[in-house]
Write an enzyme that holds these catalytic residues in place. Structure first.
Site, short mmCIF file in Angstrom:
data_model
loop_
_atom_site.label_atom_id
_atom_site.label_comp_id
_atom_site.label_asym_id
_atom_site.label_seq_id
_atom_site.Cartn_x
_atom_site.Cartn_y
_atom_site.Cartn_z
N THR A 152 0.88 -1.24 -0.09
CA THR A 152 0.09 0.04 -0.03
C THR A 152 0.89 1.31 -0.04
OG1 THR A 152 -1.77 -1.01 1.30
CG2 THR A 152 -1.51 1.22 1.28
N ARG A 180 -14.02 -7.28 -0.55
CA ARG A 180 -13.36 -7.20 0.73
C ARG A 180 -12.85 -5.60 0.83
NH1 ARG A 180 -7.83 -5.70 2.26
NH2 ARG A 180 -7.43 -6.32 4.36
N GLY A 182 -10.26 -2.99 2.97
CA GLY A 182 -9.11 -3.09 3.88
C GLY A 182 -9.50 -1.76 4.79
N1 ASP Z 1 -3.75 -2.08 4.40
C1 ASP Z 1 -3.98 -3.05 3.31
C2 ASP Z 1 -5.01 -3.85 3.13
O1 ASP Z 1 -5.31 -4.42 4.35
C3 ASP Z 1 -2.95 -3.84 2.59
C4 ASP Z 1 -1.59 -3.13 2.53
O2 ASP Z 1 -1.19 -2.25 3.38
O3 ASP Z 1 -0.68 -3.52 1.69
O4 ASP Z 1 -6.06 -3.69 2.15
#
Ligand code: ASP
Length: 283
Positions: A152, A180, A182
């Protein structure tokens, strides 16, 4: 991939700095920085993101203005190459804070953001990654184990007027169930900004992060008088101790004090102030 990540965050920093240098707003700076990383296939944002269980890219993003507390977020969009641009349009042009899925795409298109095909966001590296993941006979006991990368992207900035802002953008987690959402695009979880406390962006295992509303948790601790450097570290310890989470955070207050922390083996970061310029992948 280390050098590619470092280059990516350096390029993002340069884009953000260009805005700040000419007296631009922190909000514009974080948007421009995140666009650069969305366009960079090395990260899990925009084109090149992890694929969901159906082999599609599904993106979430959030941007927040610490001066006004206005925020804009999109979730589960499949046809927007730069979801942070759509999030910014929501912040600026809509009375709402969130749009998701087709409604978000329609809003974006109506506000001049071009739509793409989902296939335009998919790259062979990710098709192969998903294939390998799904071919495992034993599914990984812990999908979010620190050995599985999270990529991310996020940015925080302080401008000449003393305003702070934050933005976060993601393709989410590998093999996620369609629909889903996040933490990244959830206000106070993966992103938050308030001039009176702090601007924060998080990455990592999304479900634990959202359970703790971690970005807001950190901002509140800064508002109570703790320095961002310590709060970022405490937030990541809290994430591990309370819900066994793995992740990282960047945090900045309106005085220019900042913190960054992660309990994953690596997290690429780049920072710049008028006096200091640093890039790293471990802290
Ligand atoms: N936090 C993100 C999620 O759970 C994933 C990530 O940070 O790479 O969608």
């Amino acid at each position: 991939m280390v050098e590619a990540h470092l280059n990516g965050v350096r390029n993002a920093r340069a884009a953000g700095w260009r805005v700040l240098e000419r007296g631009g707003a922190a909000l514009d700076a974080v948007e421009e920085a995140v666009v650069i990383m969305e366009n960079d296939e090395i990260f899990d944002a925009g084109r090149g993101s992890f694929l969901n269980r159906d082999g599609k890219v599904q993106l979430d993003a959030f941007i927040m203005d610490g001066a006004t507390l206005r925020g804009g977020g999109v979730g589960c969009v499949e046809r927007i190459a730069n979801p942070v641009r759509a999030a910014r349009k929501i912040l600026s042009d809509s009375p709402h804070v969130y749009f998701v899925a087709e409604g978000a795409e329609r809003f974006a298109a109506e506000h001049g953001i071009p739509l793409c095909r989902n296939e335009d966001l998919i790259i062979p590296r990710e098709v192969e990654r998903l294939r390998e993941f799904q071919a495992r006979i034993e599914p990984s006991p812990d999908l979010f184990a620190p050995t599985i990368s999270h990529d991310t992207v996020g940015a925080v900035a302080l401008d000449r007027d003393g305003n702070i802002a934050a933005a976060t953008s993601t393709g989410g987690t590998l093999n996620k169930a369609p629909g889903r959402l996040g933490d990244s695009s959830l206000i106070g979880c993966g992103c938050y900004a308030d001039n009176r406390s702090a601007a924060a962006s998080t990455t990592g295992w999304g479900e634990p992060i959202m359970k703790l509303v971690l970005a807001k948790w950190a901002a509140d601790h800064v508002a109570s008088g703790s320095v961002p450097e310590w709060v970022a570290a405490e937030a990541i310890n809290y994430l591990k101790d309370r819900v066994n989470g793995h992740g990282g955070m960047i945090l900045l207050d309106a005085h220019g004090q900042f913190g960054l922390a992660h309990n994953t083996p690596r997290m690429a970061w780049a920072l710049k102030t008028v006096k200091q310029e640093e890039t790293g992948i471990q802290r």
